[in-house]
Write a protein that holds these residues in place. Structure first.
Motif, PDB file in Angstrom:
ATOM      1  N   LEU A   1     -17.730  19.761 -22.670  1.00 53.41           N
ATOM      2  CA  LEU A   1     -17.259  18.669 -21.815  1.00 53.41           C
ATOM      3  C   LEU A   1     -16.687  17.521 -22.639  1.00 53.41           C
ATOM      4  CD1 LEU A   1     -20.252  18.383 -19.295  1.00 53.41           C
ATOM      5  CD2 LEU A   1     -18.048  19.491 -18.916  1.00 53.41           C
ATOM      6  N   PRO A   2     -15.783  16.757 -22.037  1.00 54.94           N
ATOM      7  CA  PRO A   2     -15.315  15.525 -22.685  1.00 54.94           C
ATOM      8  C   PRO A   2     -16.487  14.548 -22.848  1.00 54.94           C
ATOM      9  CG  PRO A   2     -13.943  16.088 -20.772  1.00 54.94           C
ATOM     10  CD  PRO A   2     -15.102  17.007 -20.772  1.00 54.94           C
ATOM     11  N   ASP A   3     -16.398  13.663 -23.830  1.00 53.41           N
ATOM     12  CA  ASP A   3     -17.501  12.737 -24.138  1.00 53.41           C
ATOM     13  C   ASP A   3     -17.963  11.941 -22.922  1.00 53.41           C
ATOM     14  OD1 ASP A   3     -17.605  13.533 -26.758  1.00 53.41           O
ATOM     15  OD2 ASP A   3     -16.377  11.879 -27.516  1.00 53.41           O
ATOM     16  N   LYS A   4     -17.009  11.435 -22.153  1.00 53.90           N
ATOM     17  CA  LYS A   4     -17.352  10.599 -20.995  1.00 53.90           C
ATOM     18  C   LYS A   4     -18.267  11.366 -20.029  1.00 53.90           C
ATOM     19  CE  LYS A   4     -14.052   9.400 -17.980  1.00 53.90           C
ATOM     20  NZ  LYS A   4     -12.921   8.690 -17.341  1.00 53.90           N
ATOM     21  N   GLN A   5     -17.929  12.617 -19.720  1.00 53.80           N
ATOM     22  CA  GLN A   5     -18.735  13.436 -18.798  1.00 53.80           C
ATOM     23  C   GLN A   5     -20.057  13.838 -19.448  1.00 53.80           C
ATOM     24  OE1 GLN A   5     -16.163  16.681 -17.705  1.00 53.80           O
ATOM     25  NE2 GLN A   5     -14.860  15.384 -16.419  1.00 53.80           N
ATOM     26  N   ARG A   6     -19.986  14.262 -20.713  1.00 54.74           N
ATOM     27  CA  ARG A   6     -21.200  14.709 -21.409  1.00 54.74           C
ATOM     28  C   ARG A   6     -22.215  13.585 -21.518  1.00 54.74           C
ATOM     29  NH1 ARG A   6     -22.132  14.064 -26.467  1.00 54.74           N
ATOM     30  NH2 ARG A   6     -19.953  13.934 -27.075  1.00 54.74           N
ATOM     31  N   LEU A   7     -21.792  12.402 -21.938  1.00 52.10           N
ATOM     32  CA  LEU A   7     -22.714  11.282 -22.105  1.00 52.10           C
ATOM     33  C   LEU A   7     -23.302  10.836 -20.758  1.00 52.10           C
ATOM     34  CD1 LEU A   7     -20.864   9.189 -24.826  1.00 52.10           C
ATOM     35  CD2 LEU A   7     -22.970  10.526 -25.083  1.00 52.10           C
TER      36      LEU A   7
ATOM     37  N   HIS B   1     -27.339  10.956 -20.211  1.00 47.30           N
ATOM     38  CA  HIS B   1     -28.104   9.736 -19.918  1.00 47.30           C
ATOM     39  C   HIS B   1     -28.792   9.784 -18.557  1.00 47.30           C
ATOM     40  CE1 HIS B   1     -26.875   7.846 -23.555  1.00 47.30           C
ATOM     41  NE2 HIS B   1     -25.599   7.654 -23.208  1.00 47.30           N
ATOM     42  N   VAL B   2     -28.054  10.186 -17.513  1.00 45.04           N
ATOM     43  CA  VAL B   2     -28.606  10.118 -16.151  1.00 45.04           C
ATOM     44  C   VAL B   2     -29.437  11.348 -15.809  1.00 45.04           C
ATOM     45  CG1 VAL B   2     -28.026   9.928 -13.700  1.00 45.04           C
ATOM     46  CG2 VAL B   2     -26.753   8.585 -15.377  1.00 45.04           C
ATOM     47  N   LYS B   3     -28.895  12.526 -16.056  1.00 43.63           N
ATOM     48  CA  LYS B   3     -29.569  13.750 -15.600  1.00 43.63           C
ATOM     49  C   LYS B   3     -30.648  14.231 -16.564  1.00 43.63           C
ATOM     50  CE  LYS B   3     -27.246  14.233 -11.813  1.00 43.63           C
ATOM     51  NZ  LYS B   3     -27.894  14.081 -10.527  1.00 43.63           N
ATOM     52  N   LEU B   4     -30.434  14.077 -17.858  1.00 43.02           N
ATOM     53  CA  LEU B   4     -31.396  14.602 -18.822  1.00 43.02           C
ATOM     54  C   LEU B   4     -32.396  13.551 -19.307  1.00 43.02           C
ATOM     55  CD1 LEU B   4     -29.065  16.945 -20.901  1.00 43.02           C
ATOM     56  CD2 LEU B   4     -30.567  17.531 -19.009  1.00 43.02           C
ATOM     57  N   GLN B   5     -31.927  12.333 -19.545  1.00 42.79           N
ATOM     58  CA  GLN B   5     -32.831  11.294 -20.023  1.00 42.79           C
ATOM     59  C   GLN B   5     -33.471  10.501 -18.888  1.00 42.79           C
ATOM     60  OE1 GLN B   5     -30.291   9.050 -22.673  1.00 42.79           O
ATOM     61  NE2 GLN B   5     -30.624  10.489 -24.372  1.00 42.79           N
TER      62      GLN B   5
ATOM     63  N   VAL C   1     -28.001   4.947 -13.123  1.00 44.23           N
ATOM     64  CA  VAL C   1     -26.550   4.885 -13.283  1.00 44.23           C
ATOM     65  C   VAL C   1     -26.162   3.554 -13.922  1.00 44.23           C
ATOM     66  CG1 VAL C   1     -24.353   4.833 -12.034  1.00 44.23           C
ATOM     67  CG2 VAL C   1     -26.099   6.507 -11.403  1.00 44.23           C
ATOM     68  N   ALA C   2     -26.853   2.487 -13.550  1.00 47.13           N
ATOM     69  CA  ALA C   2     -26.555   1.163 -14.115  1.00 47.13           C
ATOM     70  C   ALA C   2     -26.845   1.146 -15.619  1.00 47.13           C
ATOM     71  CB  ALA C   2     -27.370   0.090 -13.409  1.00 47.13           C
ATOM     72  N   GLU C   3     -27.973   1.741 -16.023  1.00 49.14           N
ATOM     73  CA  GLU C   3     -28.314   1.794 -17.446  1.00 49.14           C
ATOM     74  C   GLU C   3     -27.293   2.637 -18.217  1.00 49.14           C
ATOM     75  OE1 GLU C   3     -33.191   1.474 -17.353  1.00 49.14           O
ATOM     76  OE2 GLU C   3     -32.233   3.364 -16.725  1.00 49.14           O
ATOM     77  N   ALA C   4     -26.909   3.769 -17.653  1.00 51.12           N
ATOM     78  CA  ALA C   4     -25.913   4.622 -18.299  1.00 51.12           C
ATOM     79  C   ALA C   4     -24.573   3.887 -18.392  1.00 51.12           C
ATOM     80  CB  ALA C   4     -25.753   5.930 -17.536  1.00 51.12           C
TER      81      ALA C   4
ATOM     82  N   ILE D   1     -20.285  12.318 -13.905  1.00 48.17           N
ATOM     83  CA  ILE D   1     -21.389  13.268 -13.687  1.00 48.17           C
ATOM     84  C   ILE D   1     -20.932  14.365 -12.732  1.00 48.17           C
ATOM     85  CG2 ILE D   1     -23.681  13.562 -12.652  1.00 48.17           C
ATOM     86  CD1 ILE D   1     -24.331  10.713 -13.695  1.00 48.17           C
ATOM     87  N   HIS D   2     -20.337  13.966 -11.641  1.00 48.21           N
ATOM     88  CA  HIS D   2     -19.888  14.940 -10.639  1.00 48.21           C
ATOM     89  C   HIS D   2     -18.874  15.916 -11.239  1.00 48.21           C
ATOM     90  CE1 HIS D   2     -18.642  16.597  -6.795  1.00 48.21           C
ATOM     91  NE2 HIS D   2     -17.384  16.339  -7.138  1.00 48.21           N
ATOM     92  N   ARG D   3     -17.878  15.378 -11.913  1.00 46.28           N
ATOM     93  CA  ARG D   3     -16.844  16.241 -12.491  1.00 46.28           C
ATOM     94  C   ARG D   3     -17.395  17.111 -13.613  1.00 46.28           C
ATOM     95  NH1 ARG D   3     -11.808  11.949 -12.492  1.00 46.28           N
ATOM     96  NH2 ARG D   3     -11.428  12.071 -10.251  1.00 46.28           N
ATOM     97  N   GLY D   4     -18.293  16.548 -14.401  1.00 47.30           N
ATOM     98  CA  GLY D   4     -18.892  17.314 -15.493  1.00 47.30           C
ATOM     99  C   GLY D   4     -19.734  18.472 -14.977  1.00 47.30           C
ATOM    100  N   LEU D   5     -20.546  18.220 -13.962  1.00 47.43           N
ATOM    101  CA  LEU D   5     -21.372  19.293 -13.388  1.00 47.43           C
ATOM    102  C   LEU D   5     -20.506  20.366 -12.750  1.00 47.43           C
ATOM    103  CD1 LEU D   5     -24.314  17.233 -11.860  1.00 47.43           C
ATOM    104  CD2 LEU D   5     -24.336  18.614 -13.953  1.00 47.43           C
ATOM    105  N   LYS D   6     -19.432  19.935 -12.114  1.00 45.19           N
ATOM    106  CA  LYS D   6     -18.517  20.897 -11.509  1.00 45.19           C
ATOM    107  C   LYS D   6     -17.853  21.747 -12.592  1.00 45.19           C
ATOM    108  CE  LYS D   6     -14.813  21.130  -8.110  1.00 45.19           C
ATOM    109  NZ  LYS D   6     -13.946  20.389  -7.213  1.00 45.19           N
ATOM    110  N   ALA D   7     -17.445  21.129 -13.680  1.00 44.81           N
ATOM    111  CA  ALA D   7     -16.820  21.859 -14.781  1.00 44.81           C
ATOM    112  C   ALA D   7     -17.816  22.830 -15.414  1.00 44.81           C
ATOM    113  CB  ALA D   7     -16.295  20.878 -15.835  1.00 44.81           C
ATOM    114  N   LEU D   8     -19.077  22.406 -15.566  1.00 41.62           N
ATOM    115  CA  LEU D   8     -20.095  23.297 -16.124  1.00 41.62           C
ATOM    116  C   LEU D   8     -20.325  24.503 -15.220  1.00 41.62           C
ATOM    117  CD1 LEU D   8     -22.774  20.799 -17.490  1.00 41.62           C
ATOM    118  CD2 LEU D   8     -21.225  22.255 -18.807  1.00 41.62           C
ATOM    119  N   ALA D   9     -20.369  24.265 -13.918  1.00 46.20           N
ATOM    120  CA  ALA D   9     -20.581  25.368 -12.965  1.00 46.20           C
ATOM    121  C   ALA D   9     -19.432  26.369 -13.062  1.00 46.20           C
ATOM    122  CB  ALA D   9     -20.706  24.825 -11.546  1.00 46.20           C
ATOM    123  N   THR D  10     -18.223  25.861 -13.164  1.00 44.05           N
ATOM    124  CA  THR D  10     -17.043  26.750 -13.296  1.00 44.05           C
ATOM    125  C   THR D  10     -17.123  27.536 -14.587  1.00 44.05           C
ATOM    126  OG1 THR D  10     -15.718  25.195 -12.003  1.00 44.05           O
ATOM    127  CG2 THR D  10     -14.528  26.794 -13.341  1.00 44.05           C
TER     128      THR D  10
END
Length: 183
Positions: free
Chosen positions: A132-138, A142-146, A150-153, A168-177
């Motif tokens: 994933l691109p850095d923006k989606q990965r980070l 931060h939100v899903k794993l740590q 959303v405010a802290e992230a 987050i939404h786009r990253g999870l969708k890309a991972l699912a694909t």
């Protein structure tokens, strides 16, 4: 006062119901319900919880097939044929359902814990996130794993809160694909 057999009484009420006597039809259904309960309790004594459901199914089948009844034939034979059919249907369904529930007691090895599972999962998630691109990965890290909000992230990444949510939404969708393509 004449004494009627169950056959005569039920047939009289049923035929009256077919002719439009709503009260007679209600009486027929009420009396038939009592007879069906007895019929089923004798045939499935160990399954009393299922008797009422079967009674309702049989009553519905009798009602739906009422136009097929021929008044010159015994009513109880016609009803019992429907009841036997519904009972066999019940047994088939129950056998199919129970065959899916094989006991797993003999298969303890299936549930043996692997000490490597958390390490393997952490490694696998890391490999997936690398695509994933850095923006989606980070945002996902931060939100899903740590477990950060959303405010802290948003503060950590410098993105707006809505940008974090979208990432987050786009990253999870890309991972699912990606995972679907790999499977």
């Amino acid at each position: 006062m004449a004494v009627y057999s169950a056959e005569e009484r039920l047939k009289t009420l049923f035929v009256a119901g077919l002719a439009g006597d709503a009260s007679g039809y209600r009486s027929f259904l009420s009396e038939l319900t009592r007879h069906l309960r007895g019929y089923l309790r004798k045939r499935i004594p160990q399954l009393h919880d299922d008797v009422e459901d079967l009674v309702q199914e049989i009553l519905l089948a009798v009602h739906n097939a009422r136009h097929t009844y021929r008044p010159d034939e015994p009513l109880t034979a016609w009803v019992h044929a429907i009841a036997r059919y519904k009972l066999m249907d019940f047994f088939r369904t129950r056998a199919r359902r129970e065959s899916l529930h094989d006991p797993l007691d003999e298969h303890d090895d299936i549930f043996a814990e692997s000490a490597d599972e958390p390490t393997d999962a952490h490694r696998d998630i890391g490999k997936l996130l690398d695509h994933l691109p850095d923006k989606q990965r980070l945002s996902i890290v931060h939100v899903k794993l740590q477990g950060l909000s959303v405010a802290e992230a948003s503060r950590l990444t410098g993105l707006s809160e809505s940008a974090v949510k979208v990432s987050i939404h786009r990253g999870l969708k890309a991972l699912a694909t990606y995972v679907r393509r790999m499977a």
